[in-house]
Scaffold this active site. Structure first.
Site, PDB file in Angstrom:
ATOM      1  N   LYS A   1       0.840  -1.202   0.000  1.00 38.55           N
ATOM      2  CA  LYS A   1       0.000   0.000   0.000  1.00 38.55           C
ATOM      3  C   LYS A   1       0.872   1.248   0.000  1.00 38.55           C
ATOM      4  CE  LYS A   1      -4.047  -2.091   2.086  1.00 38.55           C
ATOM      5  NZ  LYS A   1      -5.210  -2.068   1.253  1.00 38.55           N
TER       6      LYS A   1
ATOM      7  N   LYS B   1      -4.527 -10.840  -7.100  1.00 39.75           N
ATOM      8  CA  LYS B   1      -5.434 -11.621  -6.269  1.00 39.75           C
ATOM      9  C   LYS B   1      -6.868 -11.086  -6.370  1.00 39.75           C
ATOM     10  CE  LYS B   1      -5.830 -11.052  -1.652  1.00 39.75           C
ATOM     11  NZ  LYS B   1      -7.138 -11.346  -1.080  1.00 39.75           N
TER      12      LYS B   1
ATOM     13  N   LYS C   1     -11.969  -8.507  -2.190  1.00 37.85           N
ATOM     14  CA  LYS C   1     -13.262  -7.833  -2.116  1.00 37.85           C
ATOM     15  C   LYS C   1     -13.148  -6.324  -1.989  1.00 37.85           C
ATOM     16  CE  LYS C   1     -13.793  -9.883   2.375  1.00 37.85           C
ATOM     17  NZ  LYS C   1     -12.696  -9.254   3.090  1.00 37.85           N
TER      18      LYS C   1
HETATM   19  P1  ATP Z   1      -9.518  -7.378   1.539  1.00 42.21           P
HETATM   20  O1  ATP Z   1      -9.369  -6.910   0.123  1.00 42.21           O
HETATM   21  O2  ATP Z   1     -10.406  -6.498   2.365  1.00 42.21           O
HETATM   22  O3  ATP Z   1      -8.226  -7.718   2.219  1.00 42.21           O
HETATM   23  P2  ATP Z   1      -9.920 -10.172   1.003  1.00 42.21           P
HETATM   24  O4  ATP Z   1     -10.776 -10.606  -0.150  1.00 42.21           O
HETATM   25  O5  ATP Z   1      -8.444 -10.276   0.857  1.00 42.21           O
HETATM   26  O6  ATP Z   1     -10.369  -8.710   1.394  1.00 42.21           O
HETATM   27  P3  ATP Z   1      -9.860 -11.082   3.746  1.00 42.21           P
HETATM   28  O7  ATP Z   1     -10.999 -10.796   4.653  1.00 42.21           O
HETATM   29  O8  ATP Z   1      -8.606 -10.273   3.841  1.00 42.21           O
HETATM   30  O9  ATP Z   1     -10.408 -11.011   2.237  1.00 42.21           O
HETATM   31  O10 ATP Z   1      -9.455 -12.610   3.870  1.00 42.21           O
HETATM   32  C1  ATP Z   1     -10.334 -13.611   4.353  1.00 42.21           C
HETATM   33  C2  ATP Z   1      -9.747 -14.969   4.071  1.00 42.21           C
HETATM   34  O11 ATP Z   1      -9.879 -15.239   2.667  1.00 42.21           O
HETATM   35  C3  ATP Z   1      -8.261 -15.098   4.382  1.00 42.21           C
HETATM   36  O12 ATP Z   1      -8.023 -16.401   4.900  1.00 42.21           O
HETATM   37  C4  ATP Z   1      -7.600 -14.922   3.053  1.00 42.21           C
HETATM   38  O13 ATP Z   1      -6.346 -15.563   2.997  1.00 42.21           O
HETATM   39  C5  ATP Z   1      -8.608 -15.597   2.125  1.00 42.21           C
HETATM   40  N1  ATP Z   1      -8.557 -15.030   0.774  1.00 42.21           N
HETATM   41  C6  ATP Z   1      -8.751 -13.734   0.431  1.00 42.21           C
HETATM   42  N2  ATP Z   1      -8.652 -13.576  -0.901  1.00 42.21           N
HETATM   43  C7  ATP Z   1      -8.384 -14.805  -1.423  1.00 42.21           C
HETATM   44  C8  ATP Z   1      -8.152 -15.300  -2.758  1.00 42.21           C
HETATM   45  N3  ATP Z   1      -8.196 -14.489  -3.806  1.00 42.21           N
HETATM   46  N4  ATP Z   1      -7.909 -16.616  -2.909  1.00 42.21           N
HETATM   47  C9  ATP Z   1      -7.868 -17.451  -1.850  1.00 42.21           C
HETATM   48  N5  ATP Z   1      -8.056 -17.052  -0.562  1.00 42.21           N
HETATM   49  C10 ATP Z   1      -8.320 -15.753  -0.341  1.00 42.21           C
HETATM   50 MG    MG Z   2      -7.141  -9.544   2.495  1.00 42.80          MG
END
Ligand code: ATP
Ligand code: MG
Length: 330
Positions: free
Chosen positions: A111, A193, A196
């Site tokens: 970031k 990746k 969300k």
């Molecule tokens: P943010 O963008 O807010 O970080 P995020 O989609 O990365 O959201 P998190 O809440 O940070 O979601 O992660 C929740 C869980 O989902 C964690 O165990 C993370 O490792 C897993 N995760 C997040 N994105 C992925 C992805 N693209 N593929 C596999 N696992 C994921």
């Molecule tokens: Mg995340």
């Protein structure tokens, strides 16, 4: 029985990446392990969230946990803010973490390097709160996607340091990264990746997307112009990602999928991935609506918080006594 702990942030709508990399594994693990799963609503405010959206995302996250198959009779499911020990332990963990360690966290470094402005102190110290979330419960394993591995490593370092300083207090947990689906990539940029909070609606499948929209997103996923299907992730990241998604949901080995699809066009692969994904998400959405209508969510979260608080409060007291900040006779 082993204890596992994990969480998802309600920073936006839950994605297919969260489902494959995290939630679907929790559902599997709850068969033979004690699962502690929470909604990380403190972590999500490290970046500004519109309160109205946040309320909706929070409730949806709880409903989706249940809709994906987490069973409140087997697993402890709660909201992070309902167990106040997390924040207090988070402060104690921050006092046992060095700036150098936080500076090395790639998520924060990314970031900073992207020159994002308005980065908060909460975002910077978030790995300390995450260490607290984990160490309060003495879990054996932390099931996470690939992106969270570094934060679990830091948690281990903090636990070991604390144990050395104050005597055996915490179990040192292990990260548990599944061999398939640990990093689902964005559909319109398969080198990134699926996340969300990236505001990349085209590249991201949300569990509450309309099924036709999901199909369209998959059919227009970015691939390449090689015109062949292989498992070479470097050369064909888009194709690899589609095979990975299929494999994770259909529980079919990628090599087997390759044999099936290698003489087919990209359209055939995409169509089958769309079928597999929409079928699974369709089932989840049906359950989601039933759960939302049942009015049960509040009760389930309250009961989960009660169970979690019992464990967390005991641990926090132990920690505070070890450090010397608690002198009450009990
Ligand atoms: P943010 O963008 O807010 O970080 P995020 O989609 O990365 O959201 P998190 O809440 O940070 O979601 O992660 C929740 C869980 O989902 C964690 O165990 C993370 O490792 C897993 N995760 C997040 N994105 C992925 C992805 N693209 N593929 C596999 N696992 C994921
Ligand atoms: Mg995340």
């Amino acid at each position: 029985m082993k204890r596992m702990l994990s969480a998802v942030k309600p920073t936006g709508q839950i994605t297919l990446g969260n489902y494959i990399g995290a939630i679907s594994n929790f559902v599997k693990y709850q068969e033979d392990n004690e699962m502690i799963i929470f909604i990380a609503n403190l972590h999500c405010i490290t970046v500004y969230q519109d309160p109205k959206d946040l309320r909706k995302n929070l409730k949806d996250a709880a409903a989706l946990y249940l809709a994906c198959g987490l069973d409140p009779n087997r697993s402890t499911i709660f909201l992070q803010t309902d167990v106040m020990e997390h924040a207090q332990m988070g402060y104690i963990m921050a006092c046992n973490t060095y700036l150098g360690e936080l500076n090395r966290m790639t998520q924060f470094k990314d970031k900073v390097s992207k020159n994002e402005t308005g980065l908060t102190a909460g975002l910077y110290t978030y790995p300390c709160l995450m260490a607290a979330d984990i160490l309060l419960y003495d879990p054996d394993y932390i099931p996470v996607g690939d992106d969270q591995k570094q934060h679990v490593e830091l948690t281990r370092d903090i636990a070991i340091r604390f144990n050395n300083r104050y005597g055996e207090t915490f179990k040192v947990p292990e990260p548990l990264v599944a061999s398939v689906g640990a990093r689902i990539m964005s559909l319109n940029d398969p080198t990134k990746k699926m996340s969300k909070s990236e505001n990349n609606d085209k590249g991201c499948i949300y569990l509450l997307d309309d099924l036709n929209v999901i199909r369209k997103k998959i059919m227009s996923a970015v691939t390449d112009s090689y015109g062949e299907i292989t498992l070479d992730q470097q050369r064909q990241p888009g194709i690899y990602n589609l095979l990975e998604i299929h494999s994770a949901i259909s529980k079919t080995d990628k090599q087997e999928l390759l044999n099936r699809f290698k003489s087919q066009g990209y359209g055939v692969l995409k169509k089958e991935v769309a079928d597999v994904v929409t079928e699974r998400i369709g089932e989840i959405q049906k359950r989601y609506h039933e759960i939302m209508d049942s009015g049960q969510i509040e009760t389930i979260l309250d009961e989960g918080a009660k169970k979690a608080r019992y464990i967390a409060a005991k641990k926090l007291t132990k920690v505070q006594r070890k450090i010397g900040i608690d002198i009450h006779k009990r």
